[in-house]
Enzyme design. Sequence first.
Site, PDB file in Angstrom:
ATOM      1  N   ARG A  61      11.125 -34.565  14.370  1.00  0.00           N
ATOM      2  CA  ARG A  61      12.023 -33.651  15.080  1.00  0.00           C
ATOM      3  C   ARG A  61      13.044 -32.987  14.155  1.00  0.00           C
ATOM      4  O   ARG A  61      13.241 -31.769  14.201  1.00  0.00           O
ATOM      5  CB  ARG A  61      12.798 -34.415  16.177  1.00  0.00           C
ATOM      6  CG  ARG A  61      12.028 -34.670  17.424  1.00  0.00           C
ATOM      7  CD  ARG A  61      12.495 -35.964  18.072  1.00  0.00           C
ATOM      8  NE  ARG A  61      12.022 -37.062  17.242  1.00  0.00           N
ATOM      9  CZ  ARG A  61      10.880 -37.706  17.448  1.00  0.00           C
ATOM     10  NH1 ARG A  61      10.173 -37.436  18.486  1.00  0.00           N
ATOM     11  NH2 ARG A  61      10.457 -38.659  16.620  1.00  0.00           N
ATOM     12  N   THR A  62      13.722 -33.786  13.330  1.00  0.00           N
ATOM     13  CA  THR A  62      14.835 -33.236  12.551  1.00  0.00           C
ATOM     14  C   THR A  62      14.325 -32.194  11.556  1.00  0.00           C
ATOM     15  O   THR A  62      14.850 -31.085  11.470  1.00  0.00           O
ATOM     16  CB  THR A  62      15.587 -34.366  11.814  1.00  0.00           C
ATOM     17  OG1 THR A  62      15.952 -35.353  12.783  1.00  0.00           O
ATOM     18  CG2 THR A  62      16.835 -33.849  11.121  1.00  0.00           C
ATOM     19  N   LYS A  89       6.805 -39.132  -9.361  1.00  0.00           N
ATOM     20  CA  LYS A  89       6.608 -39.220 -10.813  1.00  0.00           C
ATOM     21  C   LYS A  89       7.849 -39.779 -11.501  1.00  0.00           C
ATOM     22  O   LYS A  89       7.954 -39.774 -12.723  1.00  0.00           O
ATOM     23  CB  LYS A  89       6.289 -37.825 -11.390  1.00  0.00           C
ATOM     24  CG  LYS A  89       5.050 -37.176 -10.802  1.00  0.00           C
ATOM     25  CD  LYS A  89       4.824 -35.811 -11.465  1.00  0.00           C
ATOM     26  CE  LYS A  89       3.708 -35.052 -10.807  1.00  0.00           C
ATOM     27  NZ  LYS A  89       3.670 -33.653 -11.265  1.00  0.00           N
ATOM     28  N   ARG A 111      17.711 -35.579   3.846  1.00  0.00           N
ATOM     29  CA  ARG A 111      17.619 -36.909   4.473  1.00  0.00           C
ATOM     30  C   ARG A 111      17.255 -37.887   3.374  1.00  0.00           C
ATOM     31  O   ARG A 111      16.321 -37.653   2.607  1.00  0.00           O
ATOM     32  CB  ARG A 111      16.545 -36.910   5.560  1.00  0.00           C
ATOM     33  CG  ARG A 111      16.202 -38.305   6.028  1.00  0.00           C
ATOM     34  CD  ARG A 111      15.324 -38.307   7.251  1.00  0.00           C
ATOM     35  NE  ARG A 111      16.085 -37.953   8.432  1.00  0.00           N
ATOM     36  CZ  ARG A 111      15.611 -38.073   9.676  1.00  0.00           C
ATOM     37  NH1 ARG A 111      14.389 -38.526   9.884  1.00  0.00           N
ATOM     38  NH2 ARG A 111      16.345 -37.749  10.706  1.00  0.00           N
ATOM     39  N   HIS A 139      24.225 -39.337  11.061  1.00  0.00           N
ATOM     40  CA  HIS A 139      23.205 -38.324  11.377  1.00  0.00           C
ATOM     41  C   HIS A 139      23.919 -37.286  12.247  1.00  0.00           C
ATOM     42  O   HIS A 139      23.720 -37.215  13.462  1.00  0.00           O
ATOM     43  CB  HIS A 139      22.071 -39.015  12.128  1.00  0.00           C
ATOM     44  CG  HIS A 139      20.821 -38.196  12.292  1.00  0.00           C
ATOM     45  ND1 HIS A 139      20.749 -36.856  11.972  1.00  0.00           N
ATOM     46  CD2 HIS A 139      19.588 -38.549  12.742  1.00  0.00           C
ATOM     47  CE1 HIS A 139      19.518 -36.427  12.239  1.00  0.00           C
ATOM     48  NE2 HIS A 139      18.799 -37.434  12.700  1.00  0.00           N
TER      49      HIS A 139
HETATM   50  C1  NCD Z   1      16.560 -40.975  14.246  1.00  0.00           C
HETATM   51  C2  NCD Z   1      16.790 -41.160  12.759  1.00  0.00           C
HETATM   52  O1  NCD Z   1      16.002 -40.728  11.930  1.00  0.00           O
HETATM   53  O2  NCD Z   1      17.821 -41.737  12.468  1.00  0.00           O
HETATM   54  N1  NCD Z   1      15.573 -40.060  14.580  1.00  0.00           N
HETATM   55  C3  NCD Z   1      15.837 -38.716  14.618  1.00  0.00           C
HETATM   56  O3  NCD Z   1      16.364 -38.137  13.709  1.00  0.00           O
HETATM   57  N2  NCD Z   1      15.521 -38.074  15.763  1.00  0.00           N
HETATM   58  C4  NCD Z   1      16.397 -42.261  14.977  1.00  0.00           C
HETATM   59  C5  NCD Z   1      15.277 -43.191  14.601  1.00  0.00           C
HETATM   60  O4  NCD Z   1      14.572 -43.005  13.610  1.00  0.00           O
HETATM   61  O5  NCD Z   1      15.109 -44.175  15.328  1.00  0.00           O
END
Ligand code: NCD
Length: 311
Positions: A61-62, A89, A111, A139
């Site tokens: 999703r993100t 690498k 991320r 997040h």
């Molecule tokens: C979350 C994350 O990556 O922290 N997911 C997300 O971004 N929608 C929650 C999760 O991974 O459980």
Amino acid sequence: MKKRIFSRKDLLAIKGLGEDDLTLILDTAESFKEISRRPIKKVPTLRGQTIINLFYEPSTRTRSSFEIAAKRLSADAINISASTSSVVKGETLLDTVKNLQAMAPDIIVIRHACVGAPHLIASRVDARVVNAGDGANEHPSQALLDLLTIREHKKNFAGLKVAIIGDIAHSRVARSNMHALPLLGAEVRVCGPPTMLPLRMDAFPGVSTCASPEEALEGVDVVMMLRIQLERQDRTLFPSVNEYARLFGLNASRLKLAKKDAIVMHPGPMNRGVEISSAVADGERSVILDQVENGVAVRMAILYLLGGIAE
Ligand code: NCD
């Protein structure tokens, strides 16, 4: 749209933002929602800007919503996942980022499994940096899309009761929401196995801990369920998945403890039958797909406020 000022170079965390910052992002996101409903879902706002999505951890999703958000604003978006980059690498994060900076991106969305990785690169690059999740820390864009979803369904935050249930200690989603919701006047209760609760709750004013999900759910307006973050646990923190589901999972009978019009949220990915039953996840109180829709609008707002050129 007239450009309003967002006072920061980067979006690294909810902690440290003010109520005004959150409201500005939510209002901007709300105004962007209609673009995604047009037959031609594109505006020229960020034409000529380059956005790099740099993902060192899995994401559905993100990552895709940051990419869609960038493209709906006419920015050029490129995606790099660690597993298919020179990271395998042996290149360090800082070297990767310095090389990307040499290509003059305007915004880097990152991320990373390490807490503070976005903060580190923000201090080394001219590009604006957005934290798309740093370890178990924060997040921010997820909390903002959660806020937008709650605001749409409940109108305002003052006095709202929100239960966050699951692996609180390892969840960056919980942490960002535990900063954001009290700032806007909501009352937050968290609940999970004692091994999955933060050691220091005094870092979260306005958040209380409940001993059982029944206590947490009593009379709440919003229920937010979380996945167990096995990837962030170095030892087994609960006896079995079945026992976890029985003691902490959200099912239709537990949900009856919440207010009749309570909404059910989950950031995804869900483990159906563990933290949430399918009947609840797909039920009429679930707003889980509204969260996903709002994810695009919120990320458009973030990119616009950080990278937009005033028109
Ligand atoms: C979350 C994350 O990556 O922290 N997911 C997300 O971004 N929608 C929650 C999760 O991974 O459980």
